[in-house]
Design an enzyme around this catalytic site. Structure first.
Site, PDB file in Angstrom:
ATOM      1  N   LYS A 133       0.836  -1.241   0.130  1.00 57.16           N
ATOM      2  CA  LYS A 133       0.036   0.071   0.006  1.00 57.16           C
ATOM      3  C   LYS A 133       0.883   1.253  -0.047  1.00 57.16           C
ATOM      4  O   LYS A 133       1.695   1.466   0.879  1.00 57.16           O
ATOM      5  CB  LYS A 133      -0.999  -0.080   1.221  1.00 57.16           C
ATOM      6  CG  LYS A 133      -1.645   1.321   1.513  1.00 57.16           C
ATOM      7  CD  LYS A 133      -2.975   1.149   2.625  1.00 57.16           C
ATOM      8  CE  LYS A 133      -3.941   2.137   2.662  1.00 57.16           C
ATOM      9  NZ  LYS A 133      -4.597   2.420   3.669  1.00 57.16           N
ATOM     10  N   LYS A 179      -2.310  -1.342  -4.148  1.00 56.87           N
ATOM     11  CA  LYS A 179      -3.080  -0.237  -3.668  1.00 56.87           C
ATOM     12  C   LYS A 179      -2.276   0.752  -3.573  1.00 56.87           C
ATOM     13  O   LYS A 179      -1.224   0.904  -3.093  1.00 56.87           O
ATOM     14  CB  LYS A 179      -3.915  -0.579  -2.492  1.00 56.87           C
ATOM     15  CG  LYS A 179      -4.689   0.835  -2.207  1.00 56.87           C
ATOM     16  CD  LYS A 179      -5.355   0.615  -0.650  1.00 56.87           C
ATOM     17  CE  LYS A 179      -6.303   1.684  -0.490  1.00 56.87           C
ATOM     18  NZ  LYS A 179      -6.639   1.669   1.053  1.00 56.87           N
TER      19      LYS A 179
HETATM   20  C1  PBG Z   1      -6.882   3.538   5.697  1.00 54.04           C
HETATM   21  C2  PBG Z   1      -7.345   3.524   4.099  1.00 54.04           C
HETATM   22  C3  PBG Z   1      -7.372   4.500   3.136  1.00 54.04           C
HETATM   23  C4  PBG Z   1      -7.979   3.830   2.013  1.00 54.04           C
HETATM   24  C5  PBG Z   1      -8.600   2.512   2.460  1.00 54.04           C
HETATM   25  N1  PBG Z   1      -8.237   2.313   3.664  1.00 54.04           N
HETATM   26  C6  PBG Z   1      -6.890   5.968   3.151  1.00 54.04           C
HETATM   27  C7  PBG Z   1      -5.562   5.988   3.545  1.00 54.04           C
HETATM   28  O1  PBG Z   1      -4.468   5.160   3.819  1.00 54.04           O
HETATM   29  O2  PBG Z   1      -4.963   7.026   3.697  1.00 54.04           O
HETATM   30  C8  PBG Z   1      -8.221   4.527   0.809  1.00 54.04           C
HETATM   31  C9  PBG Z   1      -9.160   4.062  -0.234  1.00 54.04           C
HETATM   32  C10 PBG Z   1      -9.746   5.100  -1.191  1.00 54.04           C
HETATM   33  O3  PBG Z   1      -9.140   6.081  -1.426  1.00 54.04           O
HETATM   34  O4  PBG Z   1     -10.520   4.466  -1.960  1.00 54.04           O
HETATM   35  N2  PBG Z   1      -6.974   2.606   6.233  1.00 54.04           N
END
Ligand code: PBG
Length: 324
Positions: A196, A248
């Protein structure tokens, strides 16, 4: 003309193109992410995510029923609590908005639609970080794992089929697996957000969960410049017991999806995140691109890169279109 190979032969009619199509989307590929707002009395539109809302219990059950009827593969739930604190204590309550939402979806769709509860603290902390803070203000990895373990047991007891580990803490998969197994919750599966990235693409999501974050997540999410680091994260998560791994965001990381898919023997998911979707919605609203074609092209590219499972806010819409 001495042209023996003519690739155009296989593009001549729609039926021939369909016959030789290499990548096909199907409704079961999709994870539908949903937001549920504690105390909401009607669905609340998320301005920066056209077509996406913060659900009430009622509209959540409706969305789950619709997704199941359309053949969508699974539902992923993010809870938006009414109150937050520094340690994210509400996240470990049996009646947290997230645990309640899991029960509501299970009441609506039972085993027809696998439920993935998001296991992270960012929606529950007053500072918006994905973990608890140490005295110096940094995110305390190991103290956070202890909270994730409690949260995991609560969400598994609520009936979540899978848990989505999105916090990017080191050792989170193993810690959660151990905590679940110690309670006999050996059937609860783990979807690890293994790679991520610290991405600008999460902007609209912050509105969706009313994030309180100041600053960034660069001390725990990955540097967009790195690929080897993604392979390492994936390797560690699988070794710790991840049942599914995820990359992601998606479009800026298709190379990562392809490399990871070459190396692993567990299912690979990718998340078309809020900013990626909103870019298409905004460009389409401005008359710059054909929305429906752009959506199919993006989702197809993610699957072609190697992700057999795709989290997308368009899941139900596209699933219905594919069925036609
Ligand atoms: C945080 C989380 C995020 C997203 C999913 N889980 C945001 C981040 O890491 O700042 C983003 C998902 C999206 O933008 O659609 N647990």
């Amino acid at each position: 003309m001495d042209i023996r190979e003519r690739p155009r032969r296989l593009r001549r009619t729609a039926a021939i193109r369909r016959m030789v199509q290499e990548t096909r989307l199907s409704p079961s590929d999709f994870i539908l992410p949903v937001f549920v707002r504690e105390g909401a009395t009607q669905p609340i539109p998320i301005v920066s995510m056209p077509g996406v809302v913060q659900h009430t219990e009622y509209s959540l059950k409706q969305a789950a029923t619709d997704a199941a009827a359309a053949g969508v593969g699974s539902l992923m739930i993010f809870g938006v609590p009414a109150v937050r604190d520094a340690c994210g204590d509400v996240a470990i309550a049996d009646d947290s908005i997230l645990a309640q939402s899991v029960r509501w979806v299970k009441e609506a769709t039972g085993d027809d639609l696998p439920v993935i509860a998001d296991l992270c603290l960012d929606e529950f902390t007053s500072h918006g970080h994905c973990g608890v803070l140490a005295a110096d203000g940094s995110v305390d990895n190991d103290a956070t794992l202890a909270v994730y373990q409690q949260m995991a047991v609560v969400l598994a007891h609520a009936g979540s089929d899978l848990l989505g580990l999105s916090g990017m803490m080191d050792g989170q998969v193993g810690a959660v697996r151990d905590a679940l197994d110690a309670q006999g919750l050996t059937d609860t599966a783990l979807l690890a957000y293994a790679a991520k990235y610290a991405s600008a693409m999460y902007g609209p999501f912050r509105e969706a969960v009313e994030s309180q974050l100041q600053g960034d997540r660069k001390t725990y999410q990955q540097d967009p410049a790195n690929a080897l680091e993604a392979l390492r994260e994936v390797r560690l998560d699988i070794a710790e017991g991840a049942d599914i791994v995820m990359v992601k965001p998606s479009l800026p990381y298709l190379d990562i999806i392809a490399r990871v898919s070459d190396e692993i023997d567990v299912p690979l998911a990718a998340y078309v995140v809020s900013g990626e979707s909103s870019m298409i919605e905004a460009a389409a609203a401005a008359g710059m691109i054909d929305r429906d074609r752009a959506i199919l092209e993006v989702l197809t590219s993610v699957k072609r890169a190697g992700a057999g499972i795709i989290a997308t806010y368009w899941a139900t819409e596209v699933a219905l279109k594919l069925a036609r």
